[in-house]
Design a protein around this motif. Structure first.
Motif, mmCIF file in Angstrom:
data_model
loop_
_atom_site.group_PDB
_atom_site.id
_atom_site.type_symbol
_atom_site.label_atom_id
_atom_site.label_comp_id
_atom_site.label_asym_id
_atom_site.label_seq_id
_atom_site.Cartn_x
_atom_site.Cartn_y
_atom_site.Cartn_z
ATOM 1 N N MET A 1 0.855 -1.188 0.000
ATOM 2 C CA MET A 1 0.000 0.000 0.000
ATOM 3 C C MET A 1 0.893 1.241 0.000
ATOM 4 S SD MET A 1 -3.005 1.161 2.706
ATOM 5 C CE MET A 1 -2.811 -0.340 3.584
ATOM 6 N N ASN A 2 0.565 2.217 -0.836
ATOM 7 C CA ASN A 2 1.368 3.437 -0.861
ATOM 8 C C ASN A 2 0.618 4.598 -0.208
ATOM 9 O OD1 ASN A 2 -0.488 4.339 -2.726
ATOM 10 N ND2 ASN A 2 0.808 3.897 -4.488
ATOM 11 N N ARG A 3 1.307 5.704 -0.073
ATOM 12 C CA ARG A 3 0.738 6.833 0.672
ATOM 13 C C ARG A 3 -0.519 7.399 0.020
ATOM 14 N NH1 ARG A 3 2.766 12.448 0.254
ATOM 15 N NH2 ARG A 3 3.052 12.822 -1.941
ATOM 16 N N SER A 4 -0.658 7.271 -1.307
ATOM 17 C CA SER A 4 -1.845 7.824 -1.974
ATOM 18 C C SER A 4 -3.113 7.065 -1.599
ATOM 19 C CB SER A 4 -1.661 7.850 -3.488
ATOM 20 O OG SER A 4 -1.523 6.527 -3.969
ATOM 21 N N SER A 5 -2.964 5.872 -1.007
ATOM 22 C CA SER A 5 -4.145 5.103 -0.594
ATOM 23 C C SER A 5 -4.524 5.386 0.860
ATOM 24 C CB SER A 5 -3.916 3.614 -0.823
ATOM 25 O OG SER A 5 -2.779 3.186 -0.118
ATOM 26 N N ILE A 6 -3.883 6.394 1.463
ATOM 27 C CA ILE A 6 -4.191 6.780 2.843
ATOM 28 C C ILE A 6 -4.569 8.259 2.869
ATOM 29 C CG2 ILE A 6 -3.310 6.991 5.202
ATOM 30 C CD1 ILE A 6 -1.176 4.923 4.463
ATOM 31 N N THR A 7 -5.658 8.583 3.545
ATOM 32 C CA THR A 7 -6.041 9.977 3.784
ATOM 33 C C THR A 7 -5.600 10.342 5.191
ATOM 34 O OG1 THR A 7 -7.964 9.799 2.332
ATOM 35 C CG2 THR A 7 -7.979 11.591 3.944
ATOM 36 N N GLY A 8 -4.950 11.478 5.330
ATOM 37 C CA GLY A 8 -4.567 11.974 6.644
ATOM 38 C C GLY A 8 -5.668 12.856 7.206
ATOM 39 N N VAL A 9 -5.905 12.740 8.502
ATOM 40 C CA VAL A 9 -6.918 13.567 9.159
ATOM 41 C C VAL A 9 -6.302 14.221 10.392
ATOM 42 C CG1 VAL A 9 -9.188 13.640 10.248
ATOM 43 C CG2 VAL A 9 -8.746 11.991 8.422
ATOM 44 N N ILE A 10 -6.403 15.538 10.447
ATOM 45 C CA ILE A 10 -5.963 16.273 11.633
ATOM 46 C C ILE A 10 -7.189 16.510 12.498
ATOM 47 C CG2 ILE A 10 -4.903 18.386 12.502
ATOM 48 C CD1 ILE A 10 -3.426 18.577 9.777
ATOM 49 N N LEU A 11 -7.162 15.975 13.708
ATOM 50 C CA LEU A 11 -8.288 16.113 14.642
ATOM 51 C C LEU A 11 -8.193 17.451 15.360
ATOM 52 C CD1 LEU A 11 -8.186 12.499 16.134
ATOM 53 C CD2 LEU A 11 -9.940 13.415 14.588
ATOM 54 N N ALA A 12 -9.079 18.368 15.003
ATOM 55 C CA ALA A 12 -9.092 19.707 15.597
ATOM 56 C C ALA A 12 -10.513 20.069 16.018
ATOM 57 C CB ALA A 12 -8.542 20.726 14.597
ATOM 58 N N GLY A 13 -11.285 19.066 16.453
ATOM 59 C CA GLY A 13 -12.700 19.289 16.711
ATOM 60 C C GLY A 13 -13.087 19.534 18.153
ATOM 61 N N GLY A 14 -12.099 19.597 19.048
ATOM 62 C CA GLY A 14 -12.423 19.778 20.466
ATOM 63 C C GLY A 14 -12.687 21.224 20.838
ATOM 64 N N ILE A 37 1.478 20.543 11.739
ATOM 65 C CA ILE A 37 1.086 19.125 11.707
ATOM 66 C C ILE A 37 0.905 18.671 10.258
ATOM 67 C CG2 ILE A 37 -0.738 17.498 12.391
ATOM 68 C CD1 ILE A 37 0.184 18.436 14.965
ATOM 69 N N ALA A 38 0.238 19.484 9.440
ATOM 70 C CA ALA A 38 -0.002 19.121 8.040
ATOM 71 C C ALA A 38 1.314 18.945 7.278
ATOM 72 C CB ALA A 38 -0.876 20.171 7.363
ATOM 73 N N ASP A 39 2.287 19.816 7.543
ATOM 74 C CA ASP A 39 3.586 19.701 6.880
ATOM 75 C C ASP A 39 4.264 18.374 7.221
ATOM 76 O OD1 ASP A 39 3.233 22.196 5.767
ATOM 77 O OD2 ASP A 39 4.587 23.236 7.149
ATOM 78 N N ARG A 40 4.093 17.943 8.462
ATOM 79 C CA ARG A 40 4.706 16.684 8.917
ATOM 80 C C ARG A 40 3.927 15.471 8.407
ATOM 81 N NH1 ARG A 40 8.704 16.385 12.721
ATOM 82 N NH2 ARG A 40 8.877 14.453 13.893
ATOM 83 N N LEU A 41 2.619 15.630 8.261
ATOM 84 C CA LEU A 41 1.743 14.541 7.834
ATOM 85 C C LEU A 41 1.771 14.330 6.320
ATOM 86 C CD1 LEU A 41 -0.457 12.503 8.727
ATOM 87 C CD2 LEU A 41 -2.121 14.385 8.578
ATOM 88 N N SER A 42 1.905 15.403 5.584
ATOM 89 C CA SER A 42 1.787 15.388 4.129
ATOM 90 C C SER A 42 2.635 14.327 3.417
ATOM 91 C CB SER A 42 2.114 16.781 3.603
ATOM 92 O OG SER A 42 1.845 16.845 2.244
ATOM 93 N N PRO A 43 3.913 14.130 3.765
ATOM 94 C CA PRO A 43 4.701 13.106 3.057
ATOM 95 C C PRO A 43 4.226 11.671 3.341
ATOM 96 C CG PRO A 43 6.141 14.598 4.311
ATOM 97 C CD PRO A 43 4.732 14.897 4.712
ATOM 98 N N GLN A 44 3.370 11.498 4.340
ATOM 99 C CA GLN A 44 2.944 10.161 4.740
ATOM 100 C C GLN A 44 1.603 9.743 4.132
ATOM 101 O OE1 GLN A 44 3.679 9.081 8.908
ATOM 102 N NE2 GLN A 44 4.374 11.172 9.267
ATOM 103 N N VAL A 45 0.873 10.703 3.531
ATOM 104 C CA VAL A 45 -0.494 10.441 3.056
ATOM 105 C C VAL A 45 -0.708 11.072 1.678
ATOM 106 C CG1 VAL A 45 -1.449 10.290 5.395
ATOM 107 C CG2 VAL A 45 -1.416 12.498 4.227
ATOM 108 N N GLY A 46 -1.814 10.697 1.022
ATOM 109 C CA GLY A 46 -2.127 11.260 -0.278
ATOM 110 C C GLY A 46 -2.921 12.547 -0.219
ATOM 111 N N ASN A 47 -3.687 12.720 0.858
ATOM 112 C CA ASN A 47 -4.600 13.851 0.978
ATOM 113 C C ASN A 47 -4.816 14.130 2.464
ATOM 114 O OD1 ASN A 47 -6.591 15.753 0.301
ATOM 115 N ND2 ASN A 47 -8.208 14.221 0.362
ATOM 116 N N ILE A 48 -5.155 15.367 2.805
ATOM 117 C CA ILE A 48 -5.379 15.725 4.214
ATOM 118 C C ILE A 48 -6.746 16.379 4.386
ATOM 119 C CG2 ILE A 48 -4.621 17.222 6.122
ATOM 120 C CD1 ILE A 48 -1.753 16.810 5.198
ATOM 121 N N LEU A 49 -7.456 15.934 5.411
ATOM 122 C CA LEU A 49 -8.719 16.555 5.835
ATOM 123 C C LEU A 49 -8.512 17.127 7.235
ATOM 124 C CD1 LEU A 49 -11.245 13.631 5.141
ATOM 125 C CD2 LEU A 49 -10.707 15.528 3.617
ATOM 126 N N ILE A 50 -9.320 18.114 7.590
ATOM 127 C CA ILE A 50 -9.301 18.649 8.956
ATOM 128 C C ILE A 50 -10.658 18.381 9.587
ATOM 129 C CG2 ILE A 50 -8.914 20.649 10.432
ATOM 130 C CD1 ILE A 50 -6.509 20.489 8.781
#
Length: 191
Positions: A1-14, A37-50
């Motif tokens: 599985m490569n990074r494009s098959s993973i979506t990153g999510v930053i939990l900021a809902g509290g 956080i997004a800068d650190r997460l970006s190389p690990q995933v294909g897309n980022i949601l908040i």
């Protein structure tokens, strides 16, 4: 599985009640925490949601935002469920908006431990860090019914679905920034 098959999510809902302001928007070295956080997460995933329940206009300038399905600030599981329901990928990598030093090999390490699991979460030699996790979309029905029962405890849900804890050796990577003084300390230590 490569990074494009993973979506990153930053939990900021509290509510960020201990910080006194929306944690994800706290400025550190001239940049809001969620962008660090997004800068650190970006190389690990294909897309980022908040995952956020307030300030969506600010978060949404660069990323798709996802509010909880219910607006009662019911914890990280509610944000996880909302994100899983909109995900375009089978896997989602979750990180909270207040742990800027999380491991740069988080996704890679989780994937190496997958072995048929639907959920994995981080731990260090001192404690568990369940908000740093990799979840499969197949968990949506179980998570939905868990929350509909009024349950909120992340570790109980993970136990119910047979989630695996994955060891990371450096506890400092998981430092939480809960209070303004935590931000100041992290800034001085990460010079």
């Amino acid at each position: 599985m490569n990074r494009s098959s993973i979506t990153g999510v930053i939990l900021a809902g509290g509510r960020s009640s201990r910080m006194g302001e929306d944690k994800g928007l706290v400025e550190v070295k001239g940049q809001p925490l969620f962008e660090i956080i997004a800068d650190r997460l970006s190389p690990q995933v294909g897309n980022i949601l908040i995952s956020c329940n307030q300030n969506a206009d600010r978060y949404g300038k660069k990323f798709q935002t996802v509010p909880d399905l219910t607006q009662d600030f019911s914890g990280p599981l509610a944000g996880m469920l909302a994100a899983l329901t909109v995900s375009q990928t089978e896997w989602m990598l979750f990180v909270p908006c207040d742990v800027p030093g999380f491991p740069i090999n988080l996704a890679e390490t989780f994937l190496s431990e997958l072995a048929g699991r639907q959920a994995l979460y981080a731990r260090d030699p001192e404690r568990e860090h369940p908000t740093l996790c990799l979840l499969n979309r197949n968990l949506i029905p179980a998570l939905k019914s868990y929350l509909e029962n009024g349950d909120r405890k992340l570790m109980i849900f993970f136990h119910n679905v047979g989630a695996k804890s994955v060891m990371f050796n450096h506890a400092a990577d998981f430092s939480n920034l809960n209070y303004p003084q935590d931000v100041l300390r992290w800034q001085s230590e990460s010079q």
